[in-house]
Motif scaffolding. Structure first.
Motif, PDB file in Angstrom:
ATOM      1  N   VAL A 544       0.856  -1.186   0.000  1.00 20.30           N
ATOM      2  CA  VAL A 544       0.000   0.000   0.000  1.00 20.30           C
ATOM      3  C   VAL A 544       0.897   1.243   0.000  1.00 20.30           C
ATOM      4  O   VAL A 544       1.655   1.473   0.942  1.00 20.30           O
ATOM      5  N   LEU A 545       0.813   2.035  -1.069  1.00 22.29           N
ATOM      6  CA  LEU A 545       1.637   3.241  -1.191  1.00 22.29           C
ATOM      7  C   LEU A 545       1.010   4.432  -0.466  1.00 22.29           C
ATOM      8  O   LEU A 545       1.714   5.263   0.117  1.00 22.29           O
ATOM      9  N   GLU A 546      -0.316   4.516  -0.528  1.00 22.06           N
ATOM     10  CA  GLU A 546      -0.998   5.622   0.150  1.00 22.06           C
ATOM     11  C   GLU A 546      -2.450   5.255   0.420  1.00 22.06           C
ATOM     12  O   GLU A 546      -3.047   4.446  -0.293  1.00 22.06           O
ATOM     13  N   GLY A 547      -3.003   5.818   1.477  1.00 25.85           N
ATOM     14  CA  GLY A 547      -4.402   5.605   1.808  1.00 25.85           C
ATOM     15  C   GLY A 547      -4.650   4.275   2.501  1.00 25.85           C
ATOM     16  O   GLY A 547      -3.746   3.623   3.024  1.00 25.85           O
ATOM     17  N   GLU A 548      -5.922   3.885   2.503  1.00 24.82           N
ATOM     18  CA  GLU A 548      -6.354   2.632   3.139  1.00 24.82           C
ATOM     19  C   GLU A 548      -7.269   1.891   2.173  1.00 24.82           C
ATOM     20  O   GLU A 548      -8.127   2.504   1.530  1.00 24.82           O
ATOM     21  N   ILE A 549      -7.099   0.569   2.094  1.00 26.23           N
ATOM     22  CA  ILE A 549      -7.882  -0.256   1.181  1.00 26.23           C
ATOM     23  C   ILE A 549      -8.660  -1.292   1.978  1.00 26.23           C
ATOM     24  O   ILE A 549      -8.169  -1.799   2.997  1.00 26.23           O
ATOM     25  N   THR A 550      -9.891  -1.583   1.546  1.00 27.57           N
ATOM     26  CA  THR A 550     -10.725  -2.570   2.227  1.00 27.57           C
ATOM     27  C   THR A 550     -11.352  -3.502   1.195  1.00 27.57           C
ATOM     28  O   THR A 550     -11.463  -3.159   0.011  1.00 27.57           O
ATOM     29  N   PRO A 551     -11.780  -4.687   1.638  1.00 27.56           N
ATOM     30  CA  PRO A 551     -12.459  -5.607   0.713  1.00 27.56           C
ATOM     31  C   PRO A 551     -13.736  -4.997   0.150  1.00 27.56           C
ATOM     32  O   PRO A 551     -14.333  -4.096   0.748  1.00 27.56           O
ATOM     33  N   PHE A 552     -14.125  -5.496  -1.019  1.00 30.25           N
ATOM     34  CA  PHE A 552     -15.358  -5.128  -1.723  1.00 30.25           C
ATOM     35  C   PHE A 552     -15.321  -3.693  -2.251  1.00 30.25           C
ATOM     36  O   PHE A 552     -16.347  -3.123  -2.607  1.00 30.25           O
ATOM     37  N   THR A 553     -14.091  -3.136  -2.305  1.00 26.40           N
ATOM     38  CA  THR A 553     -13.911  -1.810  -2.898  1.00 26.40           C
ATOM     39  C   THR A 553     -13.747  -1.951  -4.406  1.00 26.40           C
ATOM     40  O   THR A 553     -13.073  -2.871  -4.882  1.00 26.40           O
ATOM     41  N   THR A 554     -14.338  -1.048  -5.170  1.00 26.19           N
ATOM     42  CA  THR A 554     -14.117  -1.026  -6.614  1.00 26.19           C
ATOM     43  C   THR A 554     -12.781  -0.341  -6.899  1.00 26.19           C
ATOM     44  O   THR A 554     -12.495   0.742  -6.363  1.00 26.19           O
ATOM     45  N   VAL A 555     -11.961  -0.963  -7.717  1.00 24.72           N
ATOM     46  CA  VAL A 555     -10.611  -0.456  -7.974  1.00 24.72           C
ATOM     47  C   VAL A 555     -10.338  -0.470  -9.474  1.00 24.72           C
ATOM     48  O   VAL A 555     -11.031  -1.125 -10.257  1.00 24.72           O
ATOM     49  N   HIS A 556      -9.279   0.271  -9.850  1.00 27.73           N
ATOM     50  CA  HIS A 556      -8.780   0.264 -11.219  1.00 27.73           C
ATOM     51  C   HIS A 556      -7.442  -0.461 -11.208  1.00 27.73           C
ATOM     52  O   HIS A 556      -6.497  -0.025 -10.534  1.00 27.73           O
ATOM     53  N   ALA A 557      -7.364  -1.562 -11.936  1.00 26.23           N
ATOM     54  CA  ALA A 557      -6.136  -2.377 -11.990  1.00 26.23           C
ATOM     55  C   ALA A 557      -5.405  -2.085 -13.298  1.00 26.23           C
ATOM     56  O   ALA A 557      -5.994  -2.216 -14.384  1.00 26.23           O
ATOM     57  N   GLN A 558      -4.137  -1.691 -13.211  1.00 26.53           N
ATOM     58  CA  GLN A 558      -3.364  -1.291 -14.386  1.00 26.53           C
ATOM     59  C   GLN A 558      -2.001  -1.983 -14.375  1.00 26.53           C
ATOM     60  O   GLN A 558      -1.218  -1.827 -13.435  1.00 26.53           O
ATOM     61  N   ILE A 559      -1.718  -2.749 -15.419  1.00 23.90           N
ATOM     62  CA  ILE A 559      -0.409  -3.394 -15.501  1.00 23.90           C
ATOM     63  C   ILE A 559       0.624  -2.408 -16.023  1.00 23.90           C
ATOM     64  O   ILE A 559       0.289  -1.371 -16.619  1.00 23.90           O
ATOM     65  N   ASP A 560       1.902  -2.722 -15.807  1.00 24.67           N
ATOM     66  CA  ASP A 560       3.020  -1.972 -16.372  1.00 24.67           C
ATOM     67  C   ASP A 560       3.132  -2.399 -17.838  1.00 24.67           C
ATOM     68  O   ASP A 560       3.673  -3.469 -18.148  1.00 24.67           O
ATOM     69  N   VAL A 561       2.603  -1.571 -18.754  1.00 26.93           N
ATOM     70  CA  VAL A 561       2.491  -1.977 -20.163  1.00 26.93           C
ATOM     71  C   VAL A 561       3.849  -2.170 -20.837  1.00 26.93           C
ATOM     72  O   VAL A 561       4.069  -3.190 -21.520  1.00 26.93           O
ATOM     73  N   PRO A 562       4.812  -1.233 -20.711  1.00 24.92           N
ATOM     74  CA  PRO A 562       6.112  -1.468 -21.363  1.00 24.92           C
ATOM     75  C   PRO A 562       6.773  -2.770 -20.897  1.00 24.92           C
ATOM     76  O   PRO A 562       7.360  -3.494 -21.708  1.00 24.92           O
ATOM     77  N   ARG A 563       6.670  -3.048 -19.612  1.00 29.41           N
ATOM     78  CA  ARG A 563       7.271  -4.294 -19.114  1.00 29.41           C
ATOM     79  C   ARG A 563       6.548  -5.507 -19.684  1.00 29.41           C
ATOM     80  O   ARG A 563       7.181  -6.476 -20.096  1.00 29.41           O
ATOM     81  N   ARG A 564       5.201  -5.476 -19.709  1.00 26.71           N
ATOM     82  CA  ARG A 564       4.442  -6.592 -20.265  1.00 26.71           C
ATOM     83  C   ARG A 564       4.842  -6.839 -21.720  1.00 26.71           C
ATOM     84  O   ARG A 564       5.025  -7.978 -22.148  1.00 26.71           O
ATOM     85  N   LYS A 565       4.987  -5.745 -22.514  1.00 28.04           N
ATOM     86  CA  LYS A 565       5.365  -5.908 -23.913  1.00 28.04           C
ATOM     87  C   LYS A 565       6.755  -6.527 -24.052  1.00 28.04           C
ATOM     88  O   LYS A 565       6.986  -7.386 -24.913  1.00 28.04           O
ATOM     89  N   ALA A 566       7.673  -6.113 -23.182  1.00 27.81           N
ATOM     90  CA  ALA A 566       9.035  -6.668 -23.228  1.00 27.81           C
ATOM     91  C   ALA A 566       9.026  -8.142 -22.844  1.00 27.81           C
ATOM     92  O   ALA A 566       9.767  -8.948 -23.412  1.00 27.81           O
ATOM     93  N   VAL A 567       8.176  -8.507 -21.869  1.00 28.93           N
ATOM     94  CA  VAL A 567       8.053  -9.916 -21.480  1.00 28.93           C
ATOM     95  C   VAL A 567       7.437 -10.717 -22.625  1.00 28.93           C
ATOM     96  O   VAL A 567       7.867 -11.847 -22.918  1.00 28.93           O
ATOM     97  N   ALA A 568       6.424 -10.155 -23.289  1.00 29.76           N
ATOM     98  CA  ALA A 568       5.795 -10.842 -24.418  1.00 29.76           C
ATOM     99  C   ALA A 568       6.807 -11.092 -25.536  1.00 29.76           C
ATOM    100  O   ALA A 568       6.795 -12.148 -26.182  1.00 29.76           O
ATOM    101  N   VAL A 569       7.689 -10.131 -25.771  1.00 26.04           N
ATOM    102  CA  VAL A 569       8.759 -10.320 -26.765  1.00 26.04           C
ATOM    103  C   VAL A 569       9.601 -11.540 -26.407  1.00 26.04           C
ATOM    104  O   VAL A 569       9.889 -12.402 -27.250  1.00 26.04           O
ATOM    105  N   SER A 570       9.997 -11.633 -25.143  1.00 28.84           N
ATOM    106  CA  SER A 570      10.828 -12.770 -24.711  1.00 28.84           C
ATOM    107  C   SER A 570      10.065 -14.080 -24.807  1.00 28.84           C
ATOM    108  O   SER A 570      10.639 -15.115 -25.157  1.00 28.84           O
ATOM    109  N   HIS A 571       8.758 -14.053 -24.499  1.00 26.01           N
ATOM    110  CA  HIS A 571       7.993 -15.305 -24.529  1.00 26.01           C
ATOM    111  C   HIS A 571       7.842 -15.814 -25.960  1.00 26.01           C
ATOM    112  O   HIS A 571       8.050 -16.999 -26.233  1.00 26.01           O
ATOM    113  N   THR A 572       7.499 -14.933 -26.886  1.00 24.59           N
ATOM    114  CA  THR A 572       7.419 -15.370 -28.283  1.00 24.59           C
ATOM    115  C   THR A 572       8.782 -15.841 -28.762  1.00 24.59           C
ATOM    116  O   THR A 572       8.881 -16.808 -29.537  1.00 24.59           O
ATOM    117  N   ALA A 573       9.843 -15.193 -28.293  1.00 21.65           N
ATOM    118  CA  ALA A 573      11.196 -15.608 -28.678  1.00 21.65           C
ATOM    119  C   ALA A 573      11.505 -17.031 -28.224  1.00 21.65           C
ATOM    120  O   ALA A 573      12.190 -17.778 -28.939  1.00 21.65           O
TER     121      ALA A 573
END
Length: 885
Positions: A544-573
């Motif tokens: 937790v970087l800031e604030g307080e989180i509780t169950p059943f809260t609606t959240v926005h989940a965001q992956i690290d896109v540049p890292r995911r793309k670099a991993v996908a490159v390695s996986h196809t390789a």
């Protein structure tokens, strides 16, 4: 009935009862680090029983490849002696996942056994758990068994997956082999199951209805399951009317082949023990190596190496002093390849692997026998009649001698072996192995699994949307700290977050888990890693970087896109690299492990020799050619059988369901894969192979850089070459020749320096001879000389032997932090006084934490502790005295 008919009739019967026929899982348990090998049919369904996995069906049937060679299920010592114990065997089984229960399971078993297989009812007995009134009632209602042939038992009739988790009573079917075979039981009024070998258990019906918690308390499961297991070899012996599995058509053709290959007749008694052991072991080796287990010094590979060496040693009893077990692989595949077809394309690789391992062991075997003879001679000299258990274990651990072989050789000399001491050493090794194995586990504890299962039961599985989306709106269904669900987490806390849907890829199939962020209006969490305890559940490990989180809260989940793309490159390789390896090295190449990260990959594969530099260039060229072709990747879901028909290759460590995801690039790569990939091969940019090495016998490893990381490495290499060329004042193309000239000049200077050092040392020969001491009439020169290499030591020893005329020379030197020893003994002392330079140096080097050996007149060795060299030299006189005769 033939064995093939028996197997087919079992599968057909349960198919008729609405069961889905599922293929055998690998002998390597997918995603289960708690097991070395698959040892029961239920292993592939463990997630279902734990409540963290599901199947498309609720009834299943199969024949499963199993091995029992470690832990509490270890039948290795019984193999060949027992008519029904094996290292490798088939387990027939049927399952119900929350569908039918005790009544139907018992009715199915009785109908199959008595009506289809026609086993006489009067020969059948059943056991139930001591307080399982329900099972007893159904045996009486659904079958023709009288109460007198239903026994209640305690510990033998309660099944548990582990110390905690799903468990329940079980019911076993036995066959009475008859009084004629066991006349001693004729007058026993209590004769029945679990009282003597006359009653043979052949089918276990497990009723999973409880969950055991850490306190030992049992609570009913929300859904009950059935898990049955029947040893195929055992039921075949019963239906074919023989008293040993080795007399069935599963083994007789293989035993005939062993007789032909070894030119020794097979007998159904103790004389046939080597044939039976070899037959069992080659079946085990064929399928274990076929599933990717390579002989090595740890884990699964260590077990396989021991089994192969055991077979070789039994082969020596048949006068087989060269590799031969590999010649039996074809017969094993002929007998079972249609049942387990995955082994067929790996025939050549399995054969080569066994042959290479056999040949290596034959090279060490004679040394082991020589060590054993020395031990026996020492016992005789001491007047002792028992070989120390630690020494027996050393022979087992170093040279692969099974205890029974050591005991047999000891009996031939009128000696015994300290078996309890051997077992103590063995148990100590097992403890070390267990600690090492668990240390390599997945890191998900049983207690955490229990918490995840509870969440899955209450909230359902995680919907993964990461193939098409890099972010998602989701709801937190649970927060877990350690092994407990918690009601909230604040800034600075680390917590596991479970969402109802997620774009985050959980680590699996060699691909690392995604990182990124999860945000709500009141809090922001950093996703440090994402794991996948089961196919149905994704766990986000967060801070937790800031604030307080509780169950059943609606959240926005965001992956690290540049890292995911670099991993996908390695996986196809990795997919294209796999194709390149198979194209250049041969289709026997199969994946044995992988790591897919941003910018780099590691790929382990089966191959029997080092990959040459030329082959590596060809492989790298193949990969980059396919990148330039910019083929569009095709990704589709289809039934597993359809994917296999298309030639799809399975990736190591993945567990596949009935519907699989197939990733195809061009006509050269078709893989079963759940990972993330690029849209077209051109997105990879460039792949650079960085290294190739051996990680185990028959397993190689390639490491590579991908995409931008590969391009950066090329630029850095170019800059480094330019810098070296500038220092050496030569163009890049002239560097190899220039460096070779410099190295040659350095070698010549080093030779000149050693010659000068040798002359200085030889100038001191007079002083060394004058310092000789007499040990029981033998002149001994023992000294440390400074700054002279091993070649110089040997020359100096030869000159000292000449000057002494008769004597022993022990010299040592330390150069570059390493100790070198050389021992010389004049010829007449070898003949007349029994001295042996190789044995003397062995004891001297041990004092400096080293080892050595050689001929009677000249031996050499090294030491890892330069600080102990002088103490070793000081002990030379004593050691020589102990070796004099």
């Amino acid at each position: 009935m033939t064995s093939a008919e028996i197997r087919a009739s079992f599968l057909a019967y349960f198919r008729k009862q609405g069961h889905t026929v599922v293929p055998s899982a690998s002998l390597i348990p997918a995603g289960d680090e708690t097991l070395l090998f698959t040892n029961a049919g239920m292993n592939q369904f463990k997630e279902v029983f734990l409540g963290i996995g599901q199947r498309e069906y609720t009834r299943a049937v199969d024949t499963q490849k199993c091995m029992r060679v470690s832990g509490k299920h270890n039948d290795l010592g019984e193999v060949g002696h027992s008519p029904s114990h094996h290292t490798f065997f088939e387990m027939l089984g049927n399952w119900s996942f929350g569908d039918y229960y005790k009544q139907a399971a018992i009715a199915f078993a009785w109908e199959l056994v008595t009506e289809l297989w026609r086993i006489p009812q009067e020969r059948l007995w059943a056991t139930v758990y001591v307080d399982d009134d329900e099972a007893e009632r159904f045996w009486l209602r659904e079958t023709d068994l009288p109460l007198a042939r239903i026994r209640r038992c305690d510990k033998d009739n309660f099944w548990e997956m582990g110390e905690t988790g799903p468990c329940g009573p079980c019911s076993e079917l036995f066959i009475d082999l008859g009084v004629d075979a066991y006349p001693e039981t004729a007058t026993d009024p209590g004769a029945g199951p679990n009282t003597s070998d006359r009653f043979l258990e052949f089918w276990n019906l497990v009723f999973i209805q409880y969950n055991r918690d850490e306190s030992g308390a049992l609570t009913p499961l929300p859904a009950t399951h059935v898990d049955t297991g029947m040893g195929f070899e055992r039921i075949t012996s019963i239906l074919q009317g023989v008293d040993s599995n080795y007399k069935t058509d599963l083994f007789t053709p293989l035993l005939d082949t062993i007789s032909d290959v070894t030119d020794t007749a097979y007998f159904d008694d103790e004389r046939g023990l080597p044939h039976r052991v070899i037959a069992d072991h080659v079946r085990c080796l064929t399928f274990a190596i076929g599933d990717g287990v390579m002989p090595s010094n740890e884990g699964r590979g260590y077990v396989i190496r021991r089994i192969l060496r055991r077979a070789v040693l039994y082969g020596k009893k048949l006068a087989m002093n060269e590799a031969f077990i590999y010649r039996l692989v074809d017969k094993v595949i002929e007998l079972l390849g249609d049942v387990f077809p995955d082994v067929q394309p790996r025939r050549d690789f399995i054969t080569r692997t066994i042959q290479a391992e056999e040949s290596r062991f034959h090279q060490t075997l004679e040394r082991g026998l020589e060590r054993l003879d020395i031990s026996f001679d020492a016992l005789a000299a001491q007047g002792s009649t028992q070989l120390d258990g630690k020494r027996a274990f050393e022979l087992y651990d170093t040279f692969g001698f099974p205890l029974d072989l050591t005991q047999m050789l000891a009996r031939e000399r009128g000696l015994t072996v300290d078996e309890s001491g051997f077992e103590r050493s063995m148990e100590a090794q097992r403890e070390r192995g267990r600690a090492d194995w668990h240390a390599k586990g997945s890191g998900v504890k049983d207690e955490e699994i229990a918490v995840y299962a509870e969440v899955l039961k209450e909230r359902g599985e995680t919907e993964f949307v990461g193939y098409t989306h890099d972010n998602a709106e989701a709801e937190i269904v649970a927060l877990i700290a350690g092994t407990e669900s918690v009601g909230g987490a604040q800034e600075g806390d680390e917590v596991a977050v479970l969402l109802n849907r997620t774009p985050f890829y959980g680590e699996s199939g060699g691909q690392v888990g995604d990182v990124g962020t999860i945000e709500s209006p009141n809090a922001k969490l950093e996703v440090l890693d994402t794991i996948k305890p089961s196919a149905a559940l994704v766990v986000h490990q967060c801070r937790v970087l800031e604030g307080e989180i509780t169950p059943f809260t609606t959240v926005h989940a965001q992956i690290d896109v540049p890292r995911r793309k670099a991993v996908a490159v390695s996986h196809t390789a990795t997919h294209i690299l796999h194709s390149g390896l198979r194209s250049v090295l041969g289709t026997h190449v199969g994946q044995a492990g992988s790591l897919v990260e941003a910018g780099r990959l590691r790929f382990d594969f089966s191959h029997y020799e080092a990959v040459s530099p030329e082959q590596l260039l060809d492989i790298e060229g193949f990969v980059n050619e396919k990148i330039r072709e910019n083929d569009t990747l095709s990704i589709a879901e289809m039934p597993l059988d359809a994917a296999k028909t298309r030639g799809a290759l399975a990736f190591f460590g993945d567990k596949y369901g009935d519907i699989v995801r197939v990733v195809q690039a061009g006509a050269y790569s078709v893989e079963l894969c759940g990972g993330t990939h690029v849209d077209a091969t051109g997105e990879l940019g460039f792949v650079k192979l960085m290294s190739e090495s051996s990680i185990a016998a028959g397993v190689r490893r390639v490491e590579a850089l991908t995409g931008g990381a590969a391009a950066t490495a090329i630029q850095e290499d170019d800059a480094l070459l330019a810098s070296i060329a500038n220092v050496l004042k030569t163009p890049k193309t002239g560097l190899p020749e220039r460096i070779e000239r410099l190295l040659q000049a350095q070698r010549e200077l080093e030779q000149q320096l050693q010659q000068v050092k040798g002359q200085l040392a030889r100038s001191n020969i007079g002083a060394l001879v004058a310092g000789a001491v007499s040990v029981d009439g033998v002149q001994v020169v023992a000294s440390r000389v400074e700054d002279i290499d091993r070649n110089g030591l040997r020359r100096l020893v030869d000159e000292l032997k000449t000057r002494l005329g008769s004597g022993v020379v022990v010299l040592a030197s330390v150069t570059n932090g390493e100790a070198a020893f050389v021992v010389g003994v004049t010829a007449e002392l070898v003949k007349q006084r029994g001295l042996h330079a190789g044995k003397i140096i062995g004891e001297i080097t041990r004092l400096a934490d080293g080892r050595g050996g050689g001929r009677p007149e000249l031996a050499q060795g090294g030491g890892k502790a330069p600080g102990k060299v002088q103490a070793a030299i000081d002990a030379a006189g004593r050691i020589v005295a102990e070796h004099l005769t």
